[in-house]
Design an enzyme around this catalytic site. Structure first.
Site, PDB file in Angstrom:
ATOM      1  N   HIS A 473       0.790  -1.234   0.000  1.00  0.00           N
ATOM      2  CA  HIS A 473       0.000   0.000   0.000  1.00  0.00           C
ATOM      3  C   HIS A 473       0.824   1.287   0.000  1.00  0.00           C
ATOM      4  CE1 HIS A 473      -3.536   2.342   0.296  1.00  0.00           C
ATOM      5  NE2 HIS A 473      -4.283   1.465   0.929  1.00  0.00           N
ATOM      6  N   TYR A 589     -14.861   5.404   8.652  1.00  0.00           N
ATOM      7  CA  TYR A 589     -13.882   5.894   7.679  1.00  0.00           C
ATOM      8  C   TYR A 589     -14.347   5.494   6.285  1.00  0.00           C
ATOM      9  CZ  TYR A 589      -9.184   6.442   5.540  1.00  0.00           C
ATOM     10  OH  TYR A 589      -8.109   6.815   4.770  1.00  0.00           O
ATOM     11  N   THR A 602      -5.228  10.444  -0.448  1.00  0.00           N
ATOM     12  CA  THR A 602      -6.579  10.184   0.068  1.00  0.00           C
ATOM     13  C   THR A 602      -6.969  11.188   1.145  1.00  0.00           C
ATOM     14  OG1 THR A 602      -5.739   8.653   1.750  1.00  0.00           O
ATOM     15  CG2 THR A 602      -6.387   7.710  -0.381  1.00  0.00           C
TER      16      THR A 602
END
Length: 773
Positions: A473, A589, A602
């Protein structure tokens, strides 16, 4: 059979007559072709750099402008430089060659170049100013105001023709720093439904104290950083959220993407790998040449492309205190793992990329290889699945020299990592629940030692031909990997295709050198570290409770008929399902993107709002009327869309709070408010996987080519992770994760609540007949 291949350019022997050279023409030919390939790539990168550097202008525009000025100066018999060339000529050795005509031509060339540069500068800054306006996002669905129409025309006018992947980078605006008072106000609004009066009053006091005292000081430093940096969040986000994490990245950070849901192009593992690897390498070639079209909202508004830069040839290298991202510009090989052995496979031969059938040939050789793993080799990759500190120390101690270093370099510098898995996975209509759950767990963690979790991504091809991805990630977010995966899935069965017997099209190469087996020397001490990492990773993997289900009762098409945002509809369903599951609300979230700004990544949409909670309570209250529930639903979805717009336009609160916290740590000051905010757990973490290249998949004509989407592990010990993908008009796939060790969660139970919540919300709109149809 796998074999090591060494190309020797020449051999020599010493004779009484001197040294006798025996040149190997084939080896020299391969060296020549390899060098030619490298120089071609360098030239293409240089050319693309020039094209991107002058965008929205172009070299042809320079020729037109300069040519025009030179012609005008020559025939009008004027000196556009106003004597500048003459003055320069007096200080240069060529002054005798500068005639009057030449002065005019040179002057026209200089002035034309200057005018061209000024035009580009003005166009780029006008475009940057235009892209800084986000009023277009507030237009009602289906209607566009005149102001927005004019703005869209101007954006297209100043965007230039045929943009390449990185053309807009210098024209994208910088991410703005929100005012502290705005962030405090919106933070308190987000936590109000989660706190009782006493808790809220206490938090309100902390927030006001921060806003008045410490906040302005931290904000000053943050604004200073935003002035100098391309993005005031991204580098700190990468460093502190990802690279400084010392826990395992498997499950906790890495995520996965699945294959087609209903289509199985071939049952041959090697053939599926051949097509998929070739498609991935074609994508890398387009990426290297910047030929991928930049993603644009409404085909006009560009998104940042910086995350694509580290997609290939990248690995996350462990460190004792902090990991690092290692990226090389060029890599001509991949590394393949099969039954505990590692193989290096060259992707080029005869100066070209291997064809799908030739890659299949290499995979067949690996599958047919009957050799056993070397001592410690089989479970070596478990080091990447465990804690980072033991892996960092082992890497420094056991992999810094000799054959271990060479083999580790081959893995870490590979274009990407491939696992030829020895299990069979796929969606089974007769066993839909268990088959998809096991499939997802296999992609997320496998056996904990058969994926190299540090690589930018792993391609996993199962024994029956099904495949998927596991991605790290740190270097990029899921939409970047999703863009690659959409390309691969569209290329595989439709463009590359398979022969009738399931093999890749084409013929094997008669003299293609085989894969090279990597060599390791794993000591007993190193094996001890491997076993410790594997035990920890296995405990984590066994604790993951996955549930994947296709929701096909209805989809985006019917939700739109309710005049409701599909994402808002689903988020409300998740809130209702969660309340039914736990009988309480929680901090939620939802991932949003900030790629309208340079180097944006993000932002968080806090989708559990006061309006959402009012709607959920109304749904739980049997006395409430349908009209009141619809009214509250409308308010909740409108609030959700407002929060989503704010997050996308740089007015979110969580990245701002995170950066304020980082500044406070650098300054060595403690903030009770920030400390408490940053420690709040996200017990419901959600994300939509967008289908970005809709033109690649005609799901109306071919609904069978629907993908399963992808997912991630649970974020909180007692919470849920939910990923969903909206496919076509009639299908939504959900991926739910939680921990078996928590008595509060059950992924399958939560899945059933989601299904019922979706149906109950739709029932408010009296569209039952259409659902039945």
């Amino acid at each position: 059979m796998a074999e090591a291949h060494q190309a020797v350019a020449f051999q020599f022997t010493v004779t009484p007559d001197g040294i006798d050279l025996q040149l190997c023409h084939e080896a020299l030919r391969q060296i020549y072709l390899s060098a030619l390939h490298s120089w071609k790539k360098r030239f293409i990168r240089f050319k693309n750099g020039v094209m991107t550097g002058v965008y929205p202008g172009s070299p042809s525009g320079l020729i037109v402008v300069v040519g025009g000025y030179m012609t005008y100066a020559k025939y009008a018999k004027i000196d556009p430089s106003l004597g500048l060339v003459t003055k320069m000529a007096t200080h240069l050795p060529i002054r005798k060659c500068i005639t009057e005509d030449n002065q005019r031509i040179v002057g026209g060339m200089l002035i034309g170049t200057g005018v061209w540069a000024i035009i580009i500068f003005i166009m780029r800054n006008i475009l940057k100013s235009l892209l800084s306006w986000h009023g277009w996002m507030h237009s009602a669905h289906g209607s566009v105001s005149m102001k927005t129409k004019i703005w869209l025309v101007l954006v297209k006018l100043f965007s230039g023709p045929k943009p390449m992947l990185y053309s807009f980078q210098s024209s994208l605006p910088h991410l703005p720093v929100p005012p502290v008072n705005h962030t405090m106000k919106r933070y308190l609004e987000s936590v109000r439904p989660l706190m009782d009066d006493e808790q809220y009053k206490r938090m309100e006091g902390l927030a006001k104290d921060f806003e008045k005292n410490l906040g302005p000081k931290l904000q000053w430093y943050l604004k200073l950083k935003a002035f100098w940096a391309s993005n005031y969040v991204s580098d700190w986000w990468e460093e502190y959220i990802y690279l400084r994490g010392r826990g395992p990245i498997m499950v906790n950070s890495n995520y996965y993407a699945m294959d087609f849901l209903y289509v199985f192009p071939t049952h041959l593992q090697a053939a599926r790998a051949g097509n998929a690897i070739h498609a991935i390498m074609l994508y890398r070639r387009k990426l290297d040449r910047a030929q991928i079209k930049p993603l644009m909202v409404q085909n006009t508004i560009p998104l940042c492309s910086s995350q694509y830069e580290r997609m290939f040839n990248t690995t996350r290298a462990p460190g004792v205190e902090e990991d690092t991202i290692q990226h090389v510009n060029e890599s001509k090989h991949i590394v393949v793992f099969h039954k505990g052995r590692f193989f290096k496979v060259w992707m080029f031969y005869d100066g070209r990329l291997l064809l799908p059938r030739e890659i299949e040939q290499q995979m067949e050789r690996i599958l047919a290889d009957a050799s056993k793993p070397q001592t410690g080799e089989e479970k070596l990759a478990a080091l990447t699945a465990g804690d980072r500190v033991p892996w960092a120390k082992a890497r420094s101690e056991f992999f810094s020299r000799g054959k271990n270093k060479q083999s580790l370099d081959a893995v870490e510098k590979a274009a990407f990592f491939v696992t030829l898995d020895d299990t069979e996975q796929r969606y089974e209509p007769d066993n839909p629940v268990q088959s998809l759950d096991i499939y997802a767990k296999s992609l997320l963690h496998g056996k904990c030692y058969d994926r190299w979790f540090d690589k930018s991504f792993n391609l996993i091809v199962f024994k029956n031909g099904t495949m998927g991805l596991n991605a790290e990630h740190t270097w990029a977010d899921a939409p970047i990997v999703g863009h690659l995966w959409e390309h691969v899935l569209s290329m595989d069965p439709l463009k590359l295709g398979y022969a009738e017997d399931g093999h890749c099209k084409g013929k094997p190469h008669p003299s293609l050198p085989g894969p090279q087996r990597l060599q390791w020397d794993i000591s007993d001490e190193c094996q001890s570290v491997i076993n410790s990492s594997l035990k920890l990773a296995t405990d984590i993997a066994d604790d993951v409770d996955m549930h994947i289900f296709p929701f096909n009762n209805f989809g985006k098409g019917l939700i739109k008929k309710c005049r409701t945002s599909p994402d808002g509809f689903i988020q409300l369903a998740l809130q209702l399902a969660h309340f039914r599951d736990k009988n309480k609300f929680c901090l939620t979230y939802e991932a949003s993107m900030t790629r309208l700004f340079r180097e944006g990544r993000t932002e968080t949409v806090r989708s559990c709002t006061i309006q959402t909670c009012d709607f959920v309570r109304a749904m739980m209250d049997e006395k409430q009327t349908k009209e009141e529930r619809l009214r509250l639903l409308k308010l909740a979805t409108e609030k959700h869309q407002e929060l989503y717009r704010l997050a996308m336009t740089g007015k979110g609160i969580d990245r701002h709070l995170f950066c304020l916290y980082v500044v406070s740590k650098y300054l060595g000051v403690d903030s009770p408010f920030l400390k408490e905010v940053l420690s709040e757990p996200w017990r419901l973490s959600t994300s939509q996987t967008p289908l970005q290249q809709v033109d690649l998949f005609d799901l109306k004509k071919h609904p069978e080519y629907a993908t399963s989407g992808g997912g991630f592990g649970p974020v909180a010990d007692d919470g849920y992770g939910v990923s969903y993908i909206i496919l076509g008009e009639d299908l939504i796939n959900f991926h739910i994760s939680s921990k078996r060790s928590s008595s509060e969660t059950d992924s399958h139970r939560f899945g059933s609540h989601i299904k019922q919540a979706m149906l109950d919300i739709l029932d408010l709109f009296d569209l039952n007949k259409k659902v039945a149809n």
